[in-house]
Design an enzyme around this catalytic site. Structure first.
Site, PDB file in Angstrom:
ATOM      1  N   GLN A  33      50.325 -74.559  96.843  1.00 26.39           N
ATOM      2  CA  GLN A  33      50.508 -73.116  97.002  1.00 26.39           C
ATOM      3  C   GLN A  33      49.223 -72.329  96.741  1.00 26.39           C
ATOM      4  OE1 GLN A  33      52.356 -70.646  98.656  1.00 26.39           O
ATOM      5  NE2 GLN A  33      54.062 -71.780  97.761  1.00 26.39           N
ATOM      6  N   ALA A  51      48.447 -79.174 104.190  1.00 30.40           N
ATOM      7  CA  ALA A  51      47.635 -78.308 105.051  1.00 30.40           C
ATOM      8  C   ALA A  51      48.408 -77.128 105.619  1.00 30.40           C
ATOM      9  CB  ALA A  51      47.020 -79.128 106.180  1.00 30.40           C
ATOM     10  N   HIS A  52      49.707 -77.295 105.858  1.00 32.37           N
ATOM     11  CA  HIS A  52      50.450 -76.202 106.483  1.00 32.37           C
ATOM     12  C   HIS A  52      50.509 -74.972 105.586  1.00 32.37           C
ATOM     13  CE1 HIS A  52      53.853 -77.414 103.924  1.00 32.37           C
ATOM     14  NE2 HIS A  52      54.406 -76.258 104.238  1.00 32.37           N
ATOM     15  N   CYS A 176      62.418 -75.852  97.955  1.00 32.08           N
ATOM     16  CA  CYS A 176      62.794 -77.246  98.193  1.00 32.08           C
ATOM     17  C   CYS A 176      64.301 -77.454  98.192  1.00 32.08           C
ATOM     18  CB  CYS A 176      62.149 -78.155  97.152  1.00 32.08           C
ATOM     19  SG  CYS A 176      62.533 -77.701  95.444  1.00 32.08           S
TER      20      CYS A 176
END
Length: 316
Positions: A33, A51-52, A176
């Site tokens: 984050q 990476a996203h 999540c």
């Protein structure tokens, strides 16, 4: 975590690394984050990211192993990457991940300062515009683009659906577990309201006009959902007090047990109790949180033939 994914609070990584080093324990840091906003301080041993999170290609993960740290991969391994990779790597995606991180970090300081102003506006204005709202997370030691708040007497999934209809894509609860409709374990650990939770993440380029429109739409959406659920009005008059009573909310999902409690708390004398019967697990978290917000005493749980009995004593 270098910063919590749900409420954005930055964690004391450097202090944790010192304690781990003194005990001879390696420290693994989840920096997914925060890595796009800057380097992670402290003597961590291993660092992971995705990476996203900073606009790079999805499906590319990052693992940094500090020199001198012993590392043995778990699972399939061969000669590639000193045994750290089980197969052929997606080199173009890896290069794109590194390039996108470099590009994002080059503009991170200026963009962080701009987004922090917008998030501060959300943190300040939402409690002013919407009654019975709790903003969570550290107000200063936090990521610049995240803000989380919980609305009393509101079902989070319904609230998200209505905001989506107004063209706002936000989330609720832990990222999540958002699809499981279970209470957020993060908010549960913090001891704050878990129902009616809204997590707003401002992407790069978000404008002040977009934030203004969100603040314009949110009060009406929350009011509509509360009215639909039969929540008590903020200024509803209290009826004449009566003896302690029991509220049966068995078979009803939160926030209904909290709403029913709020409706009747004014009907018992100060010092008397209301017992809420509920079988939704979220009630175990939200009834104490409501008591904290409303300055009432949460007495505790009692056994019941069905579900659980939550006892609240009226103090005000």
């Amino acid at each position: 975590q270098s910063a919590n994914h749900e409420v954005g609070t930055e964690q004391p990584v450097a202090r944790a690394a010192e304690l781990c080093a003194a005990a001879g324990v390696p420290l693994l840091v989840d920096a997914a984050q925060s890595l796009g906003w800057g380097p992670v301080p402290g003597g961590w041993s291993l660092l992971t990211a995705s990476a996203h999170k900073w606009g790079g290609p999805a499906g590319v993960g990052l693992l940094a192993v500090r020199k001198g740290v012993r590392f043995a991969p778990q699972g399939p391994a061969d000669e590639r990457e000193s045994g750290r990779a089980p197969g052929f790597e997606n080199i173009p995606a890896i290069v794109a991940a590194a390039a996108s991180l470099r590009a994002v970090r080059a503009e991170a300081e200026a963009e962080a300062a701009r987004l922090r102003v917008l998030v501060d506006r959300v943190r300040t204005e939402v409690p002013r515009l919407v009654p019975d709202v709790e903003v969570v997370g550290d107000p200063a030691r936090r990521l610049p683009h995240l803000v989380t708040f919980s609305c009393l007497y509101v079902d989070g999934e319904t609230l998200l659906h209505e905001l989506d209809r107004a063209d706002f894509s936000v989330s609720s609860g832990s990222s999540c577990t958002s699809s499981t409709l279970t209470p957020s374990h993060v908010l549960k650990a913090m001891g704050v309201l878990t129902e009616g939770n809204v997590r707003v993440s401002l992407p790069a380029g978000t404008t002040g006009a977009e934030v203004d429109r969100f603040l314009e739409v949110l009060p009406g959406v929350v009011a509509e959902v509360r009215d639909r659920l039969g929540a008590p009005a903020a200024t509803a008059p209290s009826p004449a007090p009566r003896a302690s009573l029991v509220v049966d909310s068995l078979g009803r999902r939160c926030p209904i047990p909290v709403i029913e409690l709020a409706k009747v708390i004014g009907e018992v004398p100060v010092g008397s109790t209301v017992t809420v019967l509920a079988d939704d697990e979220a009630a175990r978290l939200d009834i104490p949180a409501w008591c904290e917000m409303r300055e009432q005493e949460y007495v505790g749980e009692e056994p019941a033939d069905r579900g659980t009995a939550y006892v609240v004593r009226r103090l005000t």
